[in-house]
Design a protein around this motif. Structure first.
Motif, mmCIF file in Angstrom:
data_model
loop_
_atom_site.group_PDB
_atom_site.id
_atom_site.type_symbol
_atom_site.label_atom_id
_atom_site.label_comp_id
_atom_site.label_asym_id
_atom_site.label_seq_id
_atom_site.Cartn_x
_atom_site.Cartn_y
_atom_site.Cartn_z
ATOM 1 N N ARG A 242 -43.397 27.118 -46.125
ATOM 2 C CA ARG A 242 -42.315 26.091 -45.882
ATOM 3 C C ARG A 242 -41.281 25.972 -46.815
ATOM 4 O O ARG A 242 -40.617 25.117 -46.553
ATOM 5 N N LEU A 243 -41.262 26.643 -47.943
ATOM 6 C CA LEU A 243 -40.103 26.347 -48.986
ATOM 7 C C LEU A 243 -38.806 26.609 -48.435
ATOM 8 O O LEU A 243 -38.296 27.670 -47.968
ATOM 9 N N ARG A 244 -38.075 25.799 -48.599
ATOM 10 C CA ARG A 244 -36.522 25.740 -47.989
ATOM 11 C C ARG A 244 -35.390 25.974 -49.213
ATOM 12 O O ARG A 244 -34.469 26.530 -49.067
ATOM 13 N N SER A 245 -35.873 25.343 -50.435
ATOM 14 C CA SER A 245 -35.032 25.572 -51.506
ATOM 15 C C SER A 245 -35.803 25.778 -52.840
ATOM 16 O O SER A 245 -36.608 24.934 -53.366
ATOM 17 N N PHE A 246 -35.303 26.672 -53.617
ATOM 18 C CA PHE A 246 -35.943 26.982 -54.836
ATOM 19 C C PHE A 246 -34.560 27.007 -55.815
ATOM 20 O O PHE A 246 -33.738 28.134 -55.798
ATOM 21 N N LYS A 267 -37.861 33.519 -44.257
ATOM 22 C CA LYS A 267 -36.450 33.878 -44.494
ATOM 23 C C LYS A 267 -35.347 32.826 -44.565
ATOM 24 O O LYS A 267 -34.374 33.303 -44.764
ATOM 25 N N TYR A 268 -35.668 31.490 -44.365
ATOM 26 C CA TYR A 268 -34.744 30.518 -44.551
ATOM 27 C C TYR A 268 -34.829 29.825 -46.028
ATOM 28 O O TYR A 268 -34.158 29.050 -45.866
ATOM 29 N N THR A 269 -35.598 30.397 -46.891
ATOM 30 C CA THR A 269 -35.493 29.774 -48.356
ATOM 31 C C THR A 269 -33.920 30.092 -48.751
ATOM 32 O O THR A 269 -33.441 31.253 -48.893
ATOM 33 N N ASN A 270 -33.386 29.109 -49.647
ATOM 34 C CA ASN A 270 -32.301 29.163 -50.368
ATOM 35 C C ASN A 270 -32.803 29.368 -51.825
ATOM 36 O O ASN A 270 -33.242 28.525 -52.494
ATOM 37 N N LEU A 271 -32.190 30.360 -52.671
ATOM 38 C CA LEU A 271 -32.256 30.498 -53.909
ATOM 39 C C LEU A 271 -31.377 30.211 -54.956
ATOM 40 O O LEU A 271 -29.997 30.648 -54.504
ATOM 41 N N SER A 272 -31.227 29.292 -55.941
ATOM 42 C CA SER A 272 -30.338 28.906 -56.805
ATOM 43 C C SER A 272 -30.879 29.296 -58.073
ATOM 44 O O SER A 272 -31.870 28.678 -58.700
#
Length: 495
Positions: A242-246, A267-272
């Motif tokens: 369920r991770l959306r933002s990392f 597929k919808y996780t955003n990596l920064s």
């Protein structure tokens, strides 16, 4: 006499229109007043308006469950008026010592729904942290911050790998955990209900972090800042469905690579990712190239449609988006602080993503037209050739504040590739905030005509706040029109 006067005032106030409102409605108004006040002063003031308002407020214990005051007597008053309901406690002292007593925390932690503490530290804060290692059945949010100096914020503290935080059972409701400048106190036994996790300044060893993530399958946002020991981490992988933002910020590239390679993300996780690259270190050391055997098989890095490369003197940005018209939510952002004088592998080649579906490519330097004598990184023809060769689906090429040498090297590559039509689907070339020489513009015009005569699809050359030295754009537009290419100035005036 005083009592008689007070009774007279009470009788007079009872005739006021506001006091004819239902008690339930006044209670709602008080709740809104309390929510808008940073320090609960407005709620206290409301109890001093008249006896009726005071009685209604004191008979509503849920109004007193949010405590943001610092004075011990005021805190005790709120605790009494909340009558045992779950409370939210927020206590921030900045660089001053903590005024809460550890004994108070121990006595009230089991009824706390939310606890936010921020202080410069000291013995009191350390004692409070030790008292928090107990079951807290109602706790939903825990936010702890040790206020650090400027040097400590730039260079996060190291966590002692020999100190292993204990497992703790008894946190069934915990949804948000934020630790800034404070080591992980414990690892809740799982599976937990954690949806937000923020750890900054002191990271536990990688095995402990993986344990925590493995027990947090509901996690939606994850922020890590600092450096960790990666020994004995093993090869296991952790799924965060369920991770959306990392977001991960560290001082060396290895921790990013080691942790990201162990995560299974939707597929919808955003990596920064943010890191400091020292001279000699390459951009490709952060994440492995997609074309390599060590590439990351991450669902969130597939199907990307827009790629941006940007740089300043000491920083680089690589951003990749899932949609061509998305400018705000990159699926991948890599932003290292940069201490080298070259654009290295991994930034201008060997990207960590599959770029075969990219339709828009943005290259942004720092050579603005207002500073024509300024210095800037110069892309070579070989670098341009490698980048464009990796973008077979490219439709839009956007160039922003690039120097003349870089632009001329680009034209060399495009002209040399006319026969095989480099980037065969390219339709638009956009030029932003640049001073363009006649030499470059003539090369661009010649290439556009030659490209479309051999089957190219170029439709537009657009200029946004760009200037061309002594060039008649109308004449250029006339020459390009027969091959189907428009010249558009500032996206408002067609030539």
């Amino acid at each position: 006499m005083r009592e008689e006067v007070l009774q007279f005032y009470a009788a007079h106030n009872s005739t006021a229109a506001v006091n004819r409102l239902p008690t339930e409605l006044l209670t709602i108004i008080f709740r809104l007043v309390e929510a808008e006040s940073d320090k609960s002063v407005a709620l206290i003031n409301a109890t001093h308006v008249c006896r009726q308002w005071r009685n209604i407020a004191l008979d509503s214990p849920f109004l007193w469950t949010r405590i943001v005051l610092k004075h011990p007597v005021a805190i005790e008053t709120f605790l009494q008026r909340s009558r045992g309901l779950p409370i939210e406690l927020e206590h921030s002292t900045g660089y001053r010592p903590m005024s809460l007593s550890p004994k108070f925390i121990s006595s009230e932690i089991r009824r706390m729904r939310c606890l936010r503490l921020s202080s410069a530290g000291g013995a009191t804060l350390d004692m409070i942290l030790r008292r928090l290692k107990v079951p807290s059945p109602k706790l939903e949010e825990l936010s702890l911050e040790r206020v650090l100096g400027q040097f400590s914020r730039r260079f996060p503290m190291m966590y002692d790998p020999a100190v292993v935080p204990p497992d703790l059972d008894g946190l069934p409701m915990l949804k948000s955990l934020s630790l800034k400048g404070i080591p992980l106190l414990y690892v809740p036994t799982g599976p937990t209900m954690l949806t937000h996790l923020h750890i900054g300044g002191a990271l536990s060893p990688l095995p402990t972090i993986l344990n925590l993530l493995e027990r947090s399958p509901q996690l939606e946002t994850l922020y890590l800042r600092g450096y960790y020991d990666s020994s004995d981490a093993g090869l296991r992988q952790v799924s965060l469905p369920r991770l959306r933002s990392f977001e991960f910020s560290t001082v060396m590239p290895e921790p990013i690579r080691e942790l990201v390679s162990r995560l299974v993300l939707p597929k919808y996780t955003n990596l920064s990712l943010a890191v400091s690259l020292e001279p000699g270190e390459e951009f490709a050391e952060i994440l492995p190239p997609h074309a390599s055997a060590e590439r990351l098989e991450l669902e969130c890095l597939r199907g990307l449609r827009r790629l941006e490369l940007m740089w300043t003197e000491l920083e680089l940005w690589l951003r990749a988006y899932r949609a061509v018209d998305d400018f705000h939510s990159p699926a991948l952002e890599i932003a290292p602080a940069y201490h080298d004088q070259r654009l290295s592998r991994g930034f201008v080649s060997d990207w960590p993503i599959d770029a075969t579906g990219v339709e828009a490519f943005v290259v942004c330097g720092r050579h603005r037209k207002v500073d024509r004598a300024g210095t800037d990184h110069k892309l070579t023809g070989e670098q341009w050739g490698t980048m464009l060769g990796a973008l077979p689906a490219l439709r839009t090429l956007r160039l922003i504040t690039l120097n003349e040498d870089t632009l001329l090297r680009l034209m060399d590559v495009l002209v040399a590739g006319v026969a095989e039509v480099v980037c065969p689907r390219l339709e638009t070339v956009e030029l932003f905030d640049m001073f363009l020489t006649l030499r470059f513009w003539h090369a661009l015009e010649s290439w556009a005509k030659a490209r479309n005569r051999v089957g190219g699809r170029l439709k537009r050359i657009e200029l946004f706040d760009a200037e061309i030295e002594g060039m008649d754009l109308e004449g250029s537009a006339t020459r390009l029109a027969p091959v189907g290419v428009q010249v558009i100035l500032n996206n408002s005036q067609e030539c």
